[in-house]
Design an enzyme around this catalytic site. Structure first.
Site, short mmCIF file in Angstrom:
data_model
loop_
_atom_site.label_atom_id
_atom_site.label_comp_id
_atom_site.label_asym_id
_atom_site.label_seq_id
_atom_site.Cartn_x
_atom_site.Cartn_y
_atom_site.Cartn_z
N GLY A 49 0.76 -1.24 0.00
CA GLY A 49 0.00 0.00 0.00
C GLY A 49 0.80 1.30 0.00
N ASP A 107 -5.01 2.07 10.54
CA ASP A 107 -6.43 1.81 10.79
C ASP A 107 -6.57 1.36 12.25
OD1 ASP A 107 -9.12 1.14 10.34
OD2 ASP A 107 -8.67 -0.70 9.28
N LYS A 135 -7.03 6.61 10.38
CA LYS A 135 -8.44 6.45 10.77
C LYS A 135 -8.48 6.42 12.30
CE LYS A 135 -10.18 3.66 6.89
NZ LYS A 135 -10.51 2.28 6.50
N PHE A 156 -13.95 2.98 4.08
CA PHE A 156 -12.96 2.35 3.22
C PHE A 156 -12.56 3.28 2.07
CE2 PHE A 156 -11.23 -0.68 0.17
CZ PHE A 156 -10.42 -1.43 0.99
N VAL A 157 -11.25 3.39 1.85
CA VAL A 157 -10.73 4.22 0.76
C VAL A 157 -9.82 3.41 -0.17
CG1 VAL A 157 -10.89 6.48 1.91
CG2 VAL A 157 -8.87 5.06 2.29
N ARG A 169 -4.92 0.32 -7.02
CA ARG A 169 -3.67 0.84 -6.46
C ARG A 169 -3.01 1.93 -7.31
NH1 ARG A 169 -2.04 -2.28 -2.05
NH2 ARG A 169 -2.37 -4.51 -2.24
P1 IMP Z 1 -4.21 -1.83 10.62
O1 IMP Z 1 -3.24 -2.94 10.95
O2 IMP Z 1 -5.61 -2.17 11.03
O3 IMP Z 1 -3.79 -0.47 11.11
O4 IMP Z 1 -4.34 -1.78 9.04
C1 IMP Z 1 -3.35 -1.34 8.28
C2 IMP Z 1 -3.43 -1.87 6.87
O5 IMP Z 1 -4.75 -2.23 6.47
C3 IMP Z 1 -3.01 -0.76 5.95
O6 IMP Z 1 -1.62 -0.76 5.78
C4 IMP Z 1 -3.78 -1.07 4.69
O7 IMP Z 1 -3.04 -1.92 3.87
C5 IMP Z 1 -5.03 -1.76 5.16
N1 IMP Z 1 -6.19 -0.81 5.18
C6 IMP Z 1 -6.76 -0.24 6.27
N2 IMP Z 1 -7.78 0.57 5.93
C7 IMP Z 1 -7.85 0.52 4.58
C8 IMP Z 1 -8.70 1.18 3.62
O8 IMP Z 1 -9.61 1.99 3.92
N3 IMP Z 1 -8.45 0.88 2.31
C9 IMP Z 1 -7.47 0.01 1.91
N4 IMP Z 1 -6.67 -0.61 2.78
C10 IMP Z 1 -6.84 -0.36 4.10
MG MG Z 2 -0.51 -1.09 4.13
#
Ligand code: IMP
Ligand code: MG
Length: 179
Positions: A49, A107, A135, A156-157, A169
């Site tokens: 990402g 997130d 977020k 979601f984005v 992407r």
């Molecule tokens: P976390 O471990 O929950 O903080 O999630 C982090 C990873 O989830 C990010 O590096 C993204 O790859 C993916 N992610 C979280 N939210 C989104 C979203 O809204 N769109 C796309 N990927 C997301």
């Molecule tokens: Mg990521």
């Protein structure tokens, strides 16, 4: 720049245009340059990402730095699986270096917390997080990102490196799921 796009089975609306993203990155770069002046810095970009954000951020930075990449995965579709798997390990010596984790989005914070553990076990001198998107309302982690491009709602984005089941992407802008 389309007001709406369709990816697989969902519709997304334009959320952040390219010029807004670029202007914010320039400001983040300035901040990082000031904070890390004269230090040995390694940027650790979290694949997939963060690839586009990392590229634009690195080009905006006028400082000596190293770049490395790590690949993790925690998402399936639009829901987090809660489990973070390490897919490609660290390939650079980070001992006694200042590490800046570069993320597309923080997130729940699970990914960053897992990375923190890894970096600490490798003897990093300091660790901070630079993320394009945060977020905040979904965040339940330990490590609060210090450098944040945009705080966004818990929706979601896609685009600018972020995917919906690997689609989207390559899009220059950020789009938000339309409900
Ligand atoms: P976390 O471990 O929950 O903080 O999630 C982090 C990873 O989830 C990010 O590096 C993204 O790859 C993916 N992610 C979280 N939210 C989104 C979203 O809204 N769109 C796309 N990927 C997301
Ligand atoms: Mg990521």
């Amino acid at each position: 720049m389309k007001p709406e796009i369709r990816l697989i089975d969902k519709t997304f609306s334009l959320y952040l245009a390219e010029d807004k993203i670029m202007a914010r990155i320039a400001a983040l770069a300035k901040e990082l340059q000031q904070d890390y002046l004269g230090r040995e810095v390694i940027f650790l970009s979290v694949l997939n990402g963060a690839f586009m954000f990392t590229s634009d951020l690195m080009k905006s930075l006028d400082m000596n730095l190293e770049i490395s990449f790590i690949k993790l995965a925690s998402y399936q579709g639009t829901k987090t699986s809660g489990v973070v798997r390490e897919l490609i390990g660290l390939n650079k010596d980070i001992k006694d270096k200042h590490v800046i984790i570069v993320e597309d989005i923080v997130d729940t914070g699970t990914t960053v917390d897992k990375l923190m553990e890894l970096m600490e076990s490798h003897g990093a001198k300091s660790i901070e997080v630079c993320t394009l998107l945060f977020k905040e309302s979904a965040f339940a982690g330990q490590k609060i990102p210090k450098y944040v491009g945009f705080e966004i709602p818990n929706k979601f984005v896609v685009g600018y490196g972020l995917d919906y089941d690997e689609a989207g992407r390559n899009i220059k802008e950020l789009y938000q799921l339309k409900e």
